[in-house]
Enzyme design. Structure first.
Site, short mmCIF file in Angstrom:
data_model
loop_
_atom_site.label_atom_id
_atom_site.label_comp_id
_atom_site.label_asym_id
_atom_site.label_seq_id
_atom_site.Cartn_x
_atom_site.Cartn_y
_atom_site.Cartn_z
N ASP A 136 70.06 30.14 51.49
CA ASP A 136 68.70 30.24 50.55
C ASP A 136 69.00 30.53 49.00
O ASP A 136 68.40 30.37 48.36
CB ASP A 136 68.14 31.57 51.05
CG ASP A 136 67.18 31.33 52.19
OD1 ASP A 136 66.52 30.27 52.33
OD2 ASP A 136 67.15 32.05 53.25
N ASN B 100 77.79 30.04 56.65
CA ASN B 100 77.22 31.10 57.68
C ASN B 100 77.67 30.44 58.84
O ASN B 100 78.42 29.40 59.02
CB ASN B 100 75.53 30.80 57.57
CG ASN B 100 75.02 29.29 57.87
OD1 ASN B 100 75.09 28.85 58.92
ND2 ASN B 100 74.28 28.91 56.72
N PHE C 290 62.73 26.21 62.20
CA PHE C 290 63.45 27.16 62.99
C PHE C 290 63.63 28.39 62.01
O PHE C 290 63.59 28.20 61.00
CB PHE C 290 64.89 26.71 63.25
CG PHE C 290 65.07 25.90 64.45
CD1 PHE C 290 64.56 24.71 64.45
CD2 PHE C 290 65.59 26.37 65.84
CE1 PHE C 290 64.66 23.72 65.59
CE2 PHE C 290 65.79 25.57 66.92
CZ PHE C 290 65.15 24.40 66.96
N LYS D 87 55.93 28.29 55.00
CA LYS D 87 56.59 27.29 55.01
C LYS D 87 55.69 26.01 55.15
O LYS D 87 56.26 24.79 54.90
CB LYS D 87 57.85 27.05 55.95
CG LYS D 87 58.81 28.23 55.87
CD LYS D 87 60.27 27.67 55.34
CE LYS D 87 61.28 28.87 55.33
NZ LYS D 87 62.64 28.10 54.42
N LYS E 132 89.95 28.04 40.10
CA LYS E 132 89.85 29.21 41.26
C LYS E 132 90.10 30.64 40.32
O LYS E 132 90.73 30.97 39.57
CB LYS E 132 91.64 29.31 41.95
CG LYS E 132 91.64 30.33 42.99
CD LYS E 132 92.77 30.30 43.77
CE LYS E 132 92.80 31.52 44.33
NZ LYS E 132 94.39 31.69 45.07
N LYS F 98 56.51 32.73 58.55
CA LYS F 98 57.10 31.55 58.12
C LYS F 98 56.13 30.24 58.40
O LYS F 98 56.55 29.49 57.81
CB LYS F 98 58.67 31.30 58.86
CG LYS F 98 59.73 31.94 58.12
CD LYS F 98 61.21 31.86 58.70
CE LYS F 98 62.02 32.83 57.85
NZ LYS F 98 63.19 33.27 58.59
O1 PMT Z 1 73.79 25.65 64.85
P1 PMT Z 1 74.01 26.46 66.07
O2 PMT Z 1 75.20 27.30 66.09
O3 PMT Z 1 73.65 26.13 67.47
O4 PMT Z 1 72.83 27.95 65.81
C1 PMT Z 1 71.50 27.66 65.90
C2 PMT Z 1 70.66 28.34 64.68
C3 PMT Z 1 70.89 29.71 64.85
C4 PMT Z 1 71.33 27.71 63.21
C5 PMT Z 1 69.28 27.61 64.79
O5 PMT Z 1 68.72 28.08 66.06
C6 PMT Z 1 68.33 28.27 63.66
O6 PMT Z 1 67.78 29.36 63.86
N1 PMT Z 1 68.20 27.57 62.44
C7 PMT Z 1 67.48 28.17 61.35
C8 PMT Z 1 68.40 29.05 60.81
C9 PMT Z 1 67.87 29.26 59.39
O7 PMT Z 1 68.00 28.81 58.21
O8 PMT Z 1 66.46 30.05 59.55
P2 PMT Z 1 65.75 30.55 58.00
O9 PMT Z 1 64.55 31.38 58.63
O10 PMT Z 1 66.58 31.05 57.06
O11 PMT Z 1 64.90 29.36 57.80
C10 PMT Z 1 63.71 28.72 58.27
C11 PMT Z 1 63.76 27.23 58.21
O12 PMT Z 1 63.63 26.73 56.85
C12 PMT Z 1 64.78 26.52 58.80
O13 PMT Z 1 64.08 25.49 59.50
C13 PMT Z 1 65.55 26.14 57.68
O14 PMT Z 1 66.21 25.01 58.30
C14 PMT Z 1 64.50 25.93 56.66
N2 PMT Z 1 65.15 26.01 55.38
C15 PMT Z 1 65.93 27.26 55.06
C16 PMT Z 1 66.23 27.33 53.51
C17 PMT Z 1 66.03 26.30 52.66
N3 PMT Z 1 66.46 26.43 51.48
N4 PMT Z 1 65.44 25.20 52.97
C18 PMT Z 1 64.99 25.14 54.23
O15 PMT Z 1 64.51 23.90 54.52
#
Ligand code: PMT
Length: 411
Positions: free
Chosen positions: A280, A211, A324, A342, A290, A338
């Protein structure tokens, strides 16, 4: 924040170079001013190279044969208004006397009179000069007028004598500057684990799913926590960024590696801030060769990855968990969902479709949702400032939990 560092003429002048570095590591911009005698001990070029800024060596351009390094006759006023603190290290007995008596006969002493910013002096001199009643009287006057004095250390002096007079250690001077600036080390007792950047999920040896995360938000969190005194473990996916100094970097590539690294180190952490954009889903099969192009459409089967944040939340602990949420719509509703699903203590939500927010930009626009039901919406801020606001909320939450054990946890 900006600090003017006055370097005066003593053997310890070379130590000011290390001081510049340390102040910069604290995120401070440093403007060096040298007296004429300081230039007998160390060249202005050293400081110009370290700070990337011209060093002020004269009151008036005409005073030196060198190219002008002072922009105007009232530059001392401009510098006085720009700075947040004036630190003089090393400060000679002569400089202390001129400061105490208000003699403004060069740039540094004129700046001292012109500035209203806090002043820190770190004297260094021969022990007899230090103990002389005149020097002690000058220090008393300076203290009375609000200057902070970082007293010299005892030990062998350049003159061959033993006693007080060695320039205080760099850390003691840095601490005095930070105190004067009101920069607190309020995360000193914390170990903060930060995740940053993207994860990459391999399809075959040449292709992967990832991403747009640059890591900037996570690295800003790591830097802010470090500057506030925390021990920081930064678990980072691939980025082009230099890790902040003083931070322990654990480099990972896939979600599984991030999952393992976070769980391995979580026991050490009192705060976890997960800014990483974690995949995810990952391909169910990672092909060892490949994949060849076929003639028709192709499809890729995906399986869910472990949810690292949710797994951490299920562990029973006092650790504060910050998640986040990267959203493109219904930001508040999704963020609240979330927070609950979470099991986080805080969710920092950003609408990644907004200009100046989200992926790969220097700023962010976030709303912070807390487990006790508060919502704090912040304007567009540099990611470093956002990081500091997040830690302010973390500390507030911790205080609330301590003072009111009835705060409901939505886990
Ligand atoms: O890195 P930059 O370019 O500065 O950009 C910043 C950002 C946009 C990446 C950052 O601000 C941000 O939003 N990060 C979280 C991105 C994300 O994966 O969001 P989510 O809504 O999909 O996940 C929610 C939370 O669960 C996040 O804290 C993530 O780290 C966590 N997660 C998600 C999936 C997973 N399998 N395990 C997790 O722990």
């Amino acid at each position: 924040m900006r600090v003017a560092l006055g370097v005066t003429g003593g053997v310890a002048a070379y130590k000011a170079a290390e001081l510049v570095r340390r102040l910069q590591q604290e995120g401070l911009e440093v403007q060096v001013i040298m007296t004429r005698s300081a230039q007998q001990f160390i060249a202005p070029l050293t400081f110009a190279a370290l700070t990337g800024q011209k060093v002020i060596t004269e009151m008036f351009a005409a005073d030196s044969g060198a190219p002008a390094n002072v922009e105007s006759a009232i530059e001392h006023i401009a510098v006085a208004q720009r700075i947040d603190a004036l630190v003089i290290a090393p400060a000679t007995a002569n400089t202390l006397a001129r400061l105490a008596r208000g003699i403004a006969d060069d740039f540094l002493t004129t700046l001292y009179l012109a500035t209203t910013a806090p002043v820190i002096v770190a004297p260094a001199m021969n022990v007899n000069m230090w103990e002389h009643a005149a020097t002690q009287e000058n220090l008393r006057l300076l203290r009375e007028r609000g200057a902070r004095v970082v007293s010299p250390d005892e030990g062998y002096l350049a003159c061959g004598m033993v006693g007080a007079g060695r320039l205080a250690g760099t850390e003691a001077i840095v601490q005095a500057v930070l105190e004067a600036l009101g920069v607190s080390h309020d995360l000193e007792r914390e170990t903060v684990l930060v995740t940053a950047g993207p994860t990459c999920e391999d399809i075959d040896p040449v292709r992967y799913i990832t991403n747009r995360s640059s890591g900037k938000m996570g690295y800003a969190l790591a830097e802010a926590a470090r500057r506030r005194g925390a021990r920081v473990i930064l678990v980072s996916g691939p980025t082009a960024l230099e890790p902040p100094s003083g931070v322990e970097l654990v480099s990972v590539r896939t979600t599984e590696q991030m999952h393992r690294a976070v769980l391995d180190r979580a026991a050490e952490a009192t705060i976890v801030a997960m800014a990483a954009a974690v995949a995810d889903y990952r391909p169910t099969v990672q092909h060892s060769k490949k994949l060849k192009r076929g003639s028709g459409p192709a499809s890729l089967e995906l399986e869910p990855t472990p949810d690292i944040l949710a797994e951490l939340a299920r562990q029973k602990s006092d650790r504060i968990l910050v998640g986040f949420a990267a959203e493109t719509n219904d930001v508040a509703a999704n963020a609240r969902k979330k927070l609950a699903s979470k099991g986080a203590d805080l969710i920092v939500a950003n609408d990644v479709t907004q200009k100046g927010a989200g992926f790969d930009v220097e700023t962010n626009i976030v709303s912070i949702f807390t487990r006790d039901g508060r919502e704090i919406s912040l304007p567009q801020l540099p990611k470093f400032d956002v990081a500091n606001r997040v830690f302010d909320e973390v500390l507030q939450l911790r205080q609330l939990s301590r003072s009111d054990s009835t705060v409901p946890r939505q886990r």
